[in-house]
Design a protein around this motif. Structure first.
Motif, PDB file in Angstrom:
ATOM      1  N   VAL A   1      10.652  10.016  -4.801  1.00  0.00           N
ATOM      2  CA  VAL A   1       9.766   9.584  -3.682  1.00  0.00           C
ATOM      3  C   VAL A   1      10.001   8.170  -2.870  1.00  0.00           C
ATOM      4  O   VAL A   1       9.359   7.930  -2.434  1.00  0.00           O
ATOM      5  CB  VAL A   1       8.280   9.363  -4.016  1.00  0.00           C
ATOM      6  CG1 VAL A   1       8.009  10.796  -4.958  1.00  0.00           C
ATOM      7  CG2 VAL A   1       8.312   8.379  -5.313  1.00  0.00           C
ATOM      8  N   GLY A   2      11.190   7.786  -3.423  1.00  0.00           N
ATOM      9  CA  GLY A   2      11.688   6.414  -2.644  1.00  0.00           C
ATOM     10  C   GLY A   2      11.255   5.076  -3.223  1.00  0.00           C
ATOM     11  O   GLY A   2      11.294   4.017  -2.554  1.00  0.00           O
ATOM     12  N   LEU A   3      10.930   5.254  -4.801  1.00  0.00           N
ATOM     13  CA  LEU A   3      10.625   3.730  -5.517  1.00  0.00           C
ATOM     14  C   LEU A   3      11.826   3.345  -6.191  1.00  0.00           C
ATOM     15  O   LEU A   3      12.460   3.916  -7.029  1.00  0.00           O
ATOM     16  CB  LEU A   3       9.241   4.041  -6.325  1.00  0.00           C
ATOM     17  CG  LEU A   3       7.900   4.409  -5.564  1.00  0.00           C
ATOM     18  CD1 LEU A   3       7.160   4.794  -6.820  1.00  0.00           C
ATOM     19  CD2 LEU A   3       7.604   3.190  -4.728  1.00  0.00           C
ATOM     20  N   ASP A   4      12.014   2.192  -5.886  1.00  0.00           N
ATOM     21  CA  ASP A   4      13.076   1.518  -6.897  1.00  0.00           C
ATOM     22  C   ASP A   4      12.431   1.079  -8.417  1.00  0.00           C
ATOM     23  O   ASP A   4      11.805  -0.094  -8.276  1.00  0.00           O
ATOM     24  CB  ASP A   4      13.615   0.317  -6.017  1.00  0.00           C
ATOM     25  CG  ASP A   4      14.834  -0.405  -6.804  1.00  0.00           C
ATOM     26  OD1 ASP A   4      15.404   0.112  -7.643  1.00  0.00           O
ATOM     27  OD2 ASP A   4      15.398  -1.588  -6.358  1.00  0.00           O
ATOM     28  N   TYR A   5      12.739   1.891  -9.065  1.00  0.00           N
ATOM     29  CA  TYR A   5      11.994   1.751 -10.496  1.00  0.00           C
ATOM     30  C   TYR A   5      12.900   1.184 -11.659  1.00  0.00           C
ATOM     31  O   TYR A   5      13.923   1.903 -11.583  1.00  0.00           O
ATOM     32  CB  TYR A   5      11.239   3.229 -10.852  1.00  0.00           C
ATOM     33  CG  TYR A   5      10.691   3.146 -12.256  1.00  0.00           C
ATOM     34  CD1 TYR A   5       9.342   2.623 -12.477  1.00  0.00           C
ATOM     35  CD2 TYR A   5      11.183   3.685 -13.483  1.00  0.00           C
ATOM     36  CE1 TYR A   5       8.909   2.734 -13.617  1.00  0.00           C
ATOM     37  CE2 TYR A   5      10.597   3.672 -14.655  1.00  0.00           C
ATOM     38  CZ  TYR A   5       9.599   3.118 -14.873  1.00  0.00           C
ATOM     39  OH  TYR A   5       8.746   3.333 -15.849  1.00  0.00           O
ATOM     40  N   ALA A   6      12.423   0.593 -12.200  1.00  0.00           N
ATOM     41  CA  ALA A   6      13.250  -0.040 -13.650  1.00  0.00           C
ATOM     42  C   ALA A   6      12.194  -0.006 -14.888  1.00  0.00           C
ATOM     43  O   ALA A   6      10.981  -0.352 -14.691  1.00  0.00           O
ATOM     44  CB  ALA A   6      13.578  -1.260 -13.239  1.00  0.00           C
ATOM     45  N   ALA A   7      12.531   0.699 -15.881  1.00  0.00           N
ATOM     46  CA  ALA A   7      11.751   0.882 -16.917  1.00  0.00           C
ATOM     47  C   ALA A   7      11.723  -0.185 -17.857  1.00  0.00           C
ATOM     48  O   ALA A   7      10.550  -0.339 -18.709  1.00  0.00           O
ATOM     49  CB  ALA A   7      12.399   1.908 -17.757  1.00  0.00           C
ATOM     50  N   HIS A   8      12.352  -1.274 -17.910  1.00  0.00           N
ATOM     51  CA  HIS A   8      12.267  -2.395 -18.867  1.00  0.00           C
ATOM     52  C   HIS A   8      12.789  -3.640 -17.868  1.00  0.00           C
ATOM     53  O   HIS A   8      13.496  -3.538 -16.962  1.00  0.00           O
ATOM     54  CB  HIS A   8      13.443  -2.103 -19.833  1.00  0.00           C
ATOM     55  CG  HIS A   8      12.961  -0.998 -20.569  1.00  0.00           C
ATOM     56  ND1 HIS A   8      11.970  -0.763 -21.680  1.00  0.00           N
ATOM     57  CD2 HIS A   8      13.489   0.200 -20.728  1.00  0.00           C
ATOM     58  CE1 HIS A   8      11.729   0.187 -22.308  1.00  0.00           C
ATOM     59  NE2 HIS A   8      12.898   0.834 -21.452  1.00  0.00           N
TER      60      HIS A   8
ATOM     61  N   LEU B   1       0.858  -1.036   0.002  1.00  0.00           N
ATOM     62  CA  LEU B   1       0.074  -0.052   0.177  1.00  0.00           C
ATOM     63  C   LEU B   1       0.824   1.326  -0.045  1.00  0.00           C
ATOM     64  O   LEU B   1       0.633   2.367  -0.633  1.00  0.00           O
ATOM     65  CB  LEU B   1      -0.913   0.203   1.332  1.00  0.00           C
ATOM     66  CG  LEU B   1      -2.077   1.056   1.282  1.00  0.00           C
ATOM     67  CD1 LEU B   1      -3.069   0.914   0.239  1.00  0.00           C
ATOM     68  CD2 LEU B   1      -2.644   1.174   2.685  1.00  0.00           C
ATOM     69  N   GLN B   2       2.012   1.133   0.768  1.00  0.00           N
ATOM     70  CA  GLN B   2       2.806   2.358   0.851  1.00  0.00           C
ATOM     71  C   GLN B   2       3.232   2.709  -0.793  1.00  0.00           C
ATOM     72  O   GLN B   2       3.499   3.846  -0.860  1.00  0.00           O
ATOM     73  CB  GLN B   2       4.003   2.122   1.801  1.00  0.00           C
ATOM     74  CG  GLN B   2       4.651   3.440   2.381  1.00  0.00           C
ATOM     75  CD  GLN B   2       5.663   3.025   3.418  1.00  0.00           C
ATOM     76  OE1 GLN B   2       6.212   1.698   3.311  1.00  0.00           O
ATOM     77  NE2 GLN B   2       5.893   3.752   4.401  1.00  0.00           N
ATOM     78  N   ASP B   3       4.069   1.507  -1.278  1.00  0.00           N
ATOM     79  CA  ASP B   3       4.545   1.781  -2.649  1.00  0.00           C
ATOM     80  C   ASP B   3       3.467   2.455  -3.355  1.00  0.00           C
ATOM     81  O   ASP B   3       3.897   3.470  -4.548  1.00  0.00           O
ATOM     82  CB  ASP B   3       5.007   0.629  -3.255  1.00  0.00           C
ATOM     83  CG  ASP B   3       6.537   0.424  -2.386  1.00  0.00           C
ATOM     84  OD1 ASP B   3       7.028   1.261  -1.812  1.00  0.00           O
ATOM     85  OD2 ASP B   3       7.188  -0.671  -2.973  1.00  0.00           O
ATOM     86  N   LEU B   4       2.185   1.541  -3.589  1.00  0.00           N
ATOM     87  CA  LEU B   4       1.170   2.161  -4.269  1.00  0.00           C
ATOM     88  C   LEU B   4       0.872   3.795  -4.067  1.00  0.00           C
ATOM     89  O   LEU B   4       0.501   4.467  -4.878  1.00  0.00           O
ATOM     90  CB  LEU B   4      -0.159   1.422  -4.178  1.00  0.00           C
ATOM     91  CG  LEU B   4       0.101   0.006  -4.847  1.00  0.00           C
ATOM     92  CD1 LEU B   4      -1.263  -0.697  -4.418  1.00  0.00           C
ATOM     93  CD2 LEU B   4       0.315  -0.114  -6.374  1.00  0.00           C
ATOM     94  N   ARG B   5       0.883   4.231  -2.893  1.00  0.00           N
ATOM     95  CA  ARG B   5       0.680   5.451  -2.544  1.00  0.00           C
ATOM     96  C   ARG B   5       1.746   6.389  -3.094  1.00  0.00           C
ATOM     97  O   ARG B   5       1.382   7.525  -3.757  1.00  0.00           O
ATOM     98  CB  ARG B   5       0.753   5.362  -0.872  1.00  0.00           C
ATOM     99  CG  ARG B   5       0.855   7.228  -0.369  1.00  0.00           C
ATOM    100  CD  ARG B   5      -0.761   7.901  -0.591  1.00  0.00           C
ATOM    101  NE  ARG B   5      -0.768   9.164  -0.192  1.00  0.00           N
ATOM    102  CZ  ARG B   5      -0.328  10.195  -0.762  1.00  0.00           C
ATOM    103  NH1 ARG B   5       0.162  10.195  -2.078  1.00  0.00           N
ATOM    104  NH2 ARG B   5      -0.566  11.514  -0.328  1.00  0.00           N
ATOM    105  N   ARG B   6       3.072   5.824  -3.186  1.00  0.00           N
ATOM    106  CA  ARG B   6       4.142   6.894  -3.925  1.00  0.00           C
ATOM    107  C   ARG B   6       4.052   6.857  -5.158  1.00  0.00           C
ATOM    108  O   ARG B   6       4.108   7.897  -5.960  1.00  0.00           O
ATOM    109  CB  ARG B   6       5.516   6.187  -3.210  1.00  0.00           C
ATOM    110  CG  ARG B   6       5.750   6.256  -1.926  1.00  0.00           C
ATOM    111  CD  ARG B   6       6.997   5.376  -1.521  1.00  0.00           C
ATOM    112  NE  ARG B   6       7.351   5.503  -0.365  1.00  0.00           N
ATOM    113  CZ  ARG B   6       8.155   5.007   0.467  1.00  0.00           C
ATOM    114  NH1 ARG B   6       8.474   3.779   0.106  1.00  0.00           N
ATOM    115  NH2 ARG B   6       8.305   5.073   1.846  1.00  0.00           N
ATOM    116  N   LEU B   7       3.617   5.558  -5.707  1.00  0.00           N
ATOM    117  CA  LEU B   7       3.453   5.600  -7.287  1.00  0.00           C
ATOM    118  C   LEU B   7       2.103   6.402  -7.637  1.00  0.00           C
ATOM    119  O   LEU B   7       2.064   7.028  -8.958  1.00  0.00           O
ATOM    120  CB  LEU B   7       3.193   4.100  -7.735  1.00  0.00           C
ATOM    121  CG  LEU B   7       3.084   3.859  -9.118  1.00  0.00           C
ATOM    122  CD1 LEU B   7       4.026   4.273  -9.720  1.00  0.00           C
ATOM    123  CD2 LEU B   7       2.720   2.291  -9.159  1.00  0.00           C
ATOM    124  N   ASN B   8       1.225   6.722  -6.899  1.00  0.00           N
ATOM    125  CA  ASN B   8      -0.067   7.504  -7.198  1.00  0.00           C
ATOM    126  C   ASN B   8       0.469   8.893  -7.387  1.00  0.00           C
ATOM    127  O   ASN B   8      -0.060   9.616  -8.113  1.00  0.00           O
ATOM    128  CB  ASN B   8      -1.241   7.246  -5.952  1.00  0.00           C
ATOM    129  CG  ASN B   8      -2.334   8.051  -6.342  1.00  0.00           C
ATOM    130  OD1 ASN B   8      -3.040   7.909  -7.328  1.00  0.00           O
ATOM    131  ND2 ASN B   8      -2.636   8.963  -5.660  1.00  0.00           N
TER     132      ASN B   8
END
Length: 504
Positions: free
Chosen positions: A431-438, A401-408
């Motif tokens: 916002v603290g998310l470990d994001y990968a595009a591919h 839920l915390q990650d979805l909040r950041r993604l929102n």
């Protein structure tokens, strides 16, 4: 059980088509005021109706929130031998064991008055050869005053006559100029508009009290009239005095009008008749043939009346219980909403502090997804994400839920074009998310179907993903960025998809 309102009248001759029309009026009224899909808790509706049944009956039980009584409305239409009886009454049924004043008003609801008025427009009802109408009858000549004076003295009259004398000396408007209103079907309204009409009326009745600015209610029979002298009151109290007069007439009618005799519903089989037929084989005297059926019908009617009273009481109890259940459900929903707000507030606080989830306020992934769908409005949840998310075990739902909040928050910025697709990764990391595009080439070549979803009738790959956790707490959130609609589509929530050995 106390009757607070009753109106009953009979019209004859009446055709079968008129009966059908009156039933249609009541049915349409029910649909307009109590639609089945919008009835509040504590409201029950039941009907008695059949092709071979001379009786149509509609009963509505209402148990208002916080009330100490259940109100039961009953509309009965009886059609026998070309005569139609329309009866409407309201009954208050106590549901409390405390002695306290009732907060319900004695004046009928506007929707009840509208129904009575609508029926009177359809059928013609006479009382002592005078038609019962909703509008006020106006007398301006001495002859018209004579006519209404004779009507007041008619011995066959069954309804009260409310006679108002306009205060023509002060040119004030009569209180009942707009018609019977809540007294529709309960009283005849007569307005004497001139001195000539008043003299003609008094000549026939011998009344010496009635004068300009006064109202008298002449009851049926020998009862003393009820008098209201408006000249002795101030104009500011006219409405209160009018309501008091209306209340007196309604209370009198509720106490005086008997319920119509209603035949039992048609039945295909009467076991009691079979028993009496056996008795008649042994006793064929004239007394047996005439007395037994009448006794049978009397007993049957008494039993049916008792059953109907019991049904009304039981329905009142059910309506009251349903109302209480509805109140408790509302309280629970309110508390649930407060809990949701506290959880989301905690998500915001921990997100702002940059800490990981330290509470177990969200009991399951299903609950976490519900909160996300209802509150994270900048995310679009694909059905595949909901299905895979509910099956996820191991990771703390609060962390998801915390990650979805950041993604929102990132999705909000992207939809408002504050950021572009090329800066999406930077915004996620801010916002603290470990994001990968591919995903890796190896994963795409071998397991492309794992990342494919159907979106807007197109097959697309949701390669972009959020990485979180290790081992038993590891999970991934795969998303698809729709450049055409500027939507962030959450496509998958769950364990690491195949190709874990590659650099995804």
């Amino acid at each position: 059980m106390r009757t607070t309102y009753a109106v009953s009248f009979t019209t004859e001759p009446c055709s079968q088509q008129q009966r059908i029309t009156v039933i249609d009026i009541v049915s349409d009224w029910l649909l307009d005021n109590f639609p089945s899909d919008k009835r509040p808790a504590g409201t029950f509706v039941r009907t008695r109706e059949g092709t071979d049944d001379p009786v149509f009956r509609l009963s509505i039980d209402e148990s208002p929130p916080g009330g100490s009584h259940t109100r039961s409305f009953t509309v009965t239409i009886v059609y026998i031998n070309g005569s139609l009886t329309f009866d409407l009454r309201s009954v208050l049924i106590p549901t409390s064991n405390r002695i306290a004043p009732s907060r319900s008003t004695d004046l009928p609801q506007a929707l009840i008055v509208q129904l009575v008025a609508r029926v009177l427009q359809e059928v013609t009802v006479y009382d002592a050869n005078h038609q019962l109408v909703v509008r006020s009858s106006i007398a301006t000549t001495s002859l018209q005053g004579n006519t209404f004076g004779a009507f007041v003295d008619a011995p066959s009259r069954r309804l009260p006559v409310l006679v108002e004398v306009t205060d023509y000396e002060r040119t004030s408007a009569p209180l009942f100029r707009d018609g019977a209103g809540p007294l529709s079907g309960l009283a005849h309204i007569v307005i004497l508009n001139t001195p000539e009409a008043l003299r003609g009326f008094n000549e026939l009745t011998g009344d010496t009290i009635l004068g300009p600015g006064s109202i008298r209610v002449y009851w049926a029979g020998r009862a003393d009239p009820f008098t209201l002298l408006l000249r002795e009151t101030t104009s500011s109290s006219f409405k209160a005095e009018r309501d008091r007069l209306v209340r007196v007439v309604i209370e009198t009618g509720a106490l005086a009008l008997a319920s119509p005799r209603v035949p039992p519903p048609p039945r295909d089989d009467f076991e009691d008749f079979e028993e009496f037929e056996e008795d008649l084989d042994h006793d064929t005297t004239a007394d047996a043939l005439t007395s037994i059926p009448s006794e049978l019908f009397a007993a049957q009617n008494a039993t049916i009346d008792e059953y109907e009273r019991n049904i009304v009481d039981l329905q009142a109890q059910i309506a009251d219980a349903d109302r209480m259940i509805g109140e408790q459900r509302t309280k629970l929903e309110r508390k649930s909403g407060q809990v949701d707000q506290l959880i989301l507030r905690n998500v915001d606080l921990e997100t702002s502090a940059g800490t990981t989830a330290g509470i177990k306020a969200v009991a399951s992934m299903k609950e976490a997804l519900r909160l996300a769908q209802e509150n994270f409005t900048f995310l679009t949840f694909h059905e595949n994400a909901l299905e895979s998310g509910e099956q996820l075990e191991g990771p703390e739902p609060f962390a998801v839920l915390q990650d979805l909040r950041r993604l929102n928050e990132v999705a909000r910025a992207w939809m408002s074009k504050e950021i572009s697709g090329t800066s999406f990764q930077l915004a996620c990391r801010s916002v603290g998310l470990d994001y990968a595009a591919h995903v890796s080439d190896n994963s795409r070549q071998k397991y492309e179907q794992d990342y494919a979803i159907t979106w807007q009738e197109r097959r697309v790959l949701a390669e972009a993903h959020i990485r979180r956790g290790k081992k038993a707490h590891l999970f991934r959130i795969h998303i698809y960025l729709d450049d055409n609609t500027q939507q962030v589509v959450v496509a998958y929530i769950g364990r690491h998809l195949r190709g874990k050995h590659s650099s995804s």
